[in-house]
Design an enzyme around this catalytic site. Structure first.
Site, PDB file in Angstrom:
ATOM      1  CG  ASN A  39      -0.533   0.849  -4.335  1.00  0.00           C
ATOM      2  OD1 ASN A  39      -0.071   1.982  -4.435  1.00  0.00           O
ATOM      3  ND2 ASN A  39      -0.454   0.159  -3.214  1.00  0.00           N
ATOM      4  CD  GLU A  41      -3.725  -0.963  -0.416  1.00  0.00           C
ATOM      5  OE1 GLU A  41      -4.207  -0.560   0.664  1.00  0.00           O
ATOM      6  OE2 GLU A  41      -2.609  -1.490  -0.520  1.00  0.00           O
ATOM      7  CB  CYS A  50      -0.628  -3.886  -8.956  1.00  0.00           C
ATOM      8  SG  CYS A  50      -0.527  -5.247  -7.769  1.00  0.00           S
ATOM      9  CD  GLU A  52       3.672  -3.266 -10.649  1.00  0.00           C
ATOM     10  OE1 GLU A  52       2.654  -2.937 -10.010  1.00  0.00           O
ATOM     11  OE2 GLU A  52       4.614  -3.901 -10.148  1.00  0.00           O
ATOM     12  CB  CYS A  83       2.707  -8.944  -7.655  1.00  0.00           C
ATOM     13  SG  CYS A  83       1.336  -8.581  -8.775  1.00  0.00           S
ATOM     14  CB  CYS A  86       2.144  -6.714 -12.071  1.00  0.00           C
ATOM     15  SG  CYS A  86       0.751  -5.842 -11.316  1.00  0.00           S
TER      16      CYS A  86
HETATM   17  N1  THU Z   1       1.486  -3.767  -5.178  1.00  0.00           N
HETATM   18  C1  THU Z   1       1.693  -3.109  -6.360  1.00  0.00           C
HETATM   19  O1  THU Z   1       1.093  -2.059  -6.610  1.00  0.00           O
HETATM   20  N2  THU Z   1       2.556  -3.658  -7.248  1.00  0.00           N
HETATM   21  C2  THU Z   1       3.267  -4.805  -7.036  1.00  0.00           C
HETATM   22  O2  THU Z   1       3.947  -5.280  -7.929  1.00  0.00           O
HETATM   23  C3  THU Z   1       3.236  -5.442  -5.717  1.00  0.00           C
HETATM   24  C4  THU Z   1       2.110  -5.013  -4.835  1.00  0.00           C
HETATM   25  C5  THU Z   1       0.537  -3.191  -4.224  1.00  0.00           C
HETATM   26  C6  THU Z   1      -0.729  -3.987  -4.051  1.00  0.00           C
HETATM   27  C7  THU Z   1      -1.170  -3.548  -2.671  1.00  0.00           C
HETATM   28  O3  THU Z   1      -1.937  -2.361  -2.817  1.00  0.00           O
HETATM   29  C8  THU Z   1       0.118  -3.228  -1.951  1.00  0.00           C
HETATM   30  O4  THU Z   1       1.113  -3.123  -2.951  1.00  0.00           O
HETATM   31  C9  THU Z   1       0.516  -4.277  -0.924  1.00  0.00           C
HETATM   32  O5  THU Z   1       0.610  -5.521  -1.489  1.00  0.00           O
END
Ligand code: THU
Length: 130
Positions: A39, A41, A50, A52, A83, A86
Protein backbone atom coordinates in the site's frame (compact mmCIF):
# COMPACT_ATOMS: atom_id res chain seq x y z
CA UNK A 1 9.79 -17.93 -3.35
CA UNK A 2 6.24 -18.56 -2.13
CA UNK A 3 3.57 -16.05 -2.98
CA UNK A 4 2.96 -15.18 0.66
CA UNK A 5 6.71 -14.64 1.19
CA UNK A 6 6.75 -12.22 -1.76
CA UNK A 7 3.81 -10.38 -0.19
CA UNK A 8 5.53 -10.33 3.19
CA UNK A 9 8.66 -8.79 1.69
CA UNK A 10 6.73 -6.18 -0.30
CA UNK A 11 4.93 -5.19 2.89
CA UNK A 12 8.28 -4.12 4.33
CA UNK A 13 8.29 -1.31 1.76
CA UNK A 14 4.73 -0.16 2.38
CA UNK A 15 4.29 3.60 2.60
CA UNK A 16 1.68 3.91 5.33
CA UNK A 17 2.59 6.88 7.53
CA UNK A 18 -1.06 7.88 8.01
CA UNK A 19 -2.77 4.62 8.93
CA UNK A 20 0.32 2.83 10.21
CA UNK A 21 -1.24 -0.27 8.64
CA UNK A 22 1.22 -1.85 6.25
CA UNK A 23 -0.05 -4.33 3.69
CA UNK A 24 1.74 -6.54 1.18
CA UNK A 25 0.23 -8.45 -1.70
CA UNK A 26 1.43 -10.71 -4.48
CA UNK A 27 -0.22 -12.20 -7.54
CA UNK A 28 1.00 -15.01 -9.78
CA UNK A 29 0.58 -14.31 -13.46
CA UNK A 30 -0.44 -17.03 -15.90
CA UNK A 31 3.24 -17.26 -16.90
CA UNK A 32 4.12 -18.28 -13.35
CA UNK A 33 5.88 -15.00 -12.62
CA UNK A 34 5.18 -13.33 -9.29
CA UNK A 35 4.29 -9.65 -8.94
CA UNK A 36 4.25 -7.92 -5.58
CA UNK A 37 2.84 -4.66 -4.29
CA UNK A 38 2.39 -2.71 -1.09
CA UNK A 39 0.00 0.00 0.00
CA UNK A 40 1.15 3.51 -0.88
CA UNK A 41 -0.64 6.19 1.12
CA UNK A 42 -0.76 9.90 0.37
CA UNK A 43 -1.14 13.08 2.40
CA UNK A 44 -4.31 13.57 0.36
CA UNK A 45 -5.80 10.47 1.95
CA UNK A 46 -8.15 9.28 -0.82
CA UNK A 47 -5.24 9.15 -3.25
CA UNK A 48 -3.61 6.23 -1.47
CA UNK A 49 -3.53 2.85 -3.15
CA UNK A 50 -3.89 -0.68 -1.80
CA UNK A 51 -1.24 -3.38 -1.91
CA UNK A 52 -3.33 -5.56 -4.23
CA UNK A 53 -3.69 -2.64 -6.64
CA UNK A 54 0.09 -2.26 -6.76
CA UNK A 55 0.63 -5.95 -7.43
CA UNK A 56 -1.94 -5.91 -10.23
CA UNK A 57 -0.33 -2.82 -11.76
CA UNK A 58 3.09 -4.51 -11.74
CA UNK A 59 1.62 -7.56 -13.47
CA UNK A 60 -0.10 -5.54 -16.18
CA UNK A 61 2.97 -3.35 -16.71
CA UNK A 62 4.95 -6.54 -17.32
CA UNK A 63 2.51 -7.53 -20.04
CA UNK A 64 0.31 -10.07 -18.25
CA UNK A 65 -3.45 -9.84 -17.97
CA UNK A 66 -4.34 -13.11 -16.22
CA UNK A 67 -3.62 -14.12 -12.64
CA UNK A 68 -3.84 -17.60 -11.12
CA UNK A 69 -3.20 -16.99 -7.44
CA UNK A 70 -3.30 -14.15 -4.90
CA UNK A 71 -1.74 -13.59 -1.46
CA UNK A 72 -2.17 -10.68 0.92
CA UNK A 73 -0.68 -10.07 4.35
CA UNK A 74 -0.87 -7.47 7.11
CA UNK A 75 -0.34 -7.17 10.84
CA UNK A 76 -4.05 -7.56 11.50
CA UNK A 77 -5.85 -9.21 14.41
CA UNK A 78 -7.33 -11.73 11.99
CA UNK A 79 -5.87 -12.60 8.58
CA UNK A 80 -6.49 -9.57 6.35
CA UNK A 81 -9.28 -9.71 3.79
CA UNK A 82 -9.01 -7.72 0.55
CA UNK A 83 -11.14 -4.59 0.46
CA UNK A 84 -14.16 -4.45 -1.82
CA UNK A 85 -12.46 -2.34 -4.47
CA UNK A 86 -9.52 -4.74 -4.65
CA UNK A 87 -11.85 -7.73 -4.95
CA UNK A 88 -13.28 -6.07 -8.04
CA UNK A 89 -9.80 -5.28 -9.40
CA UNK A 90 -8.65 -8.86 -8.84
CA UNK A 91 -11.79 -10.19 -10.55
CA UNK A 92 -10.86 -8.21 -13.66
CA UNK A 93 -7.86 -10.51 -14.15
CA UNK A 94 -8.77 -13.73 -12.32
CA UNK A 95 -11.70 -16.12 -12.50
CA UNK A 96 -13.92 -17.14 -9.59
CA UNK A 97 -11.81 -20.27 -8.98
CA UNK A 98 -8.60 -18.31 -8.26
CA UNK A 99 -7.32 -19.06 -4.74
CA UNK A 100 -6.67 -16.15 -2.38
CA UNK A 101 -4.47 -16.64 0.69
CA UNK A 102 -5.12 -14.09 3.42
CA UNK A 103 -2.53 -13.92 6.18
CA UNK A 104 -1.70 -12.24 9.43
CA UNK A 105 1.91 -11.36 10.15
CA UNK A 106 2.11 -14.08 12.81
CA UNK A 107 1.59 -16.73 10.15
CA UNK A 108 -2.13 -17.47 10.55
CA UNK A 109 -3.76 -17.92 7.16
CA UNK A 110 -7.22 -18.32 5.72
CA UNK A 111 -8.08 -19.19 2.15
CA UNK A 112 -10.99 -18.44 -0.11
CA UNK A 113 -11.59 -18.24 -3.83
CA UNK A 114 -12.20 -14.99 -5.65
CA UNK A 115 -15.72 -16.21 -6.34
CA UNK A 116 -16.35 -16.63 -2.63
CA UNK A 117 -14.96 -13.17 -1.92
CA UNK A 118 -16.95 -11.50 -4.70
CA UNK A 119 -20.02 -13.55 -5.59
CA UNK A 120 -22.04 -12.34 -8.53
CA UNK A 121 -19.19 -10.14 -9.72
CA UNK A 122 -19.83 -7.39 -12.21
CA UNK A 123 -17.55 -8.07 -15.14
CA UNK A 124 -16.61 -7.76 -18.77
CA UNK A 125 -19.62 -9.75 -19.95
CA UNK A 126 -21.92 -7.11 -18.49
CA UNK A 127 -20.18 -4.30 -20.33
CA UNK A 128 -19.09 -5.70 -23.65
CA UNK A 129 -21.93 -6.47 -26.06
CA UNK A 130 -21.82 -8.99 -28.88
N1 THU B 1 -5.30 -1.69 2.44
C1 THU B 1 -4.70 -2.49 1.50
O1 THU B 1 -3.58 -2.22 1.06
N2 THU B 1 -5.39 -3.57 1.06
C2 THU B 1 -6.62 -3.95 1.51
O2 THU B 1 -7.21 -4.88 0.99
C3 THU B 1 -7.22 -3.25 2.65
C4 THU B 1 -6.62 -1.92 2.97
C5 THU B 1 -4.57 -0.51 2.91
C6 THU B 1 -5.17 0.80 2.47
C7 THU B 1 -4.65 1.74 3.53
O3 THU B 1 -3.36 2.19 3.12
C8 THU B 1 -4.50 0.87 4.76
O4 THU B 1 -4.56 -0.47 4.31
C9 THU B 1 -5.58 1.12 5.81
O5 THU B 1 -6.83 0.96 5.28
Amino acid sequence: MSLIQAAREARENAHAPYSGFRVGAAVRGASGRVYAGCNVENAAYPEGTCAETGAIAAMVAAGETALTEVAVIADSADPISPCGGCRQRLAEFGGPQVPVTMAALDGRETRATLGELLPGAFGRAHVVRG
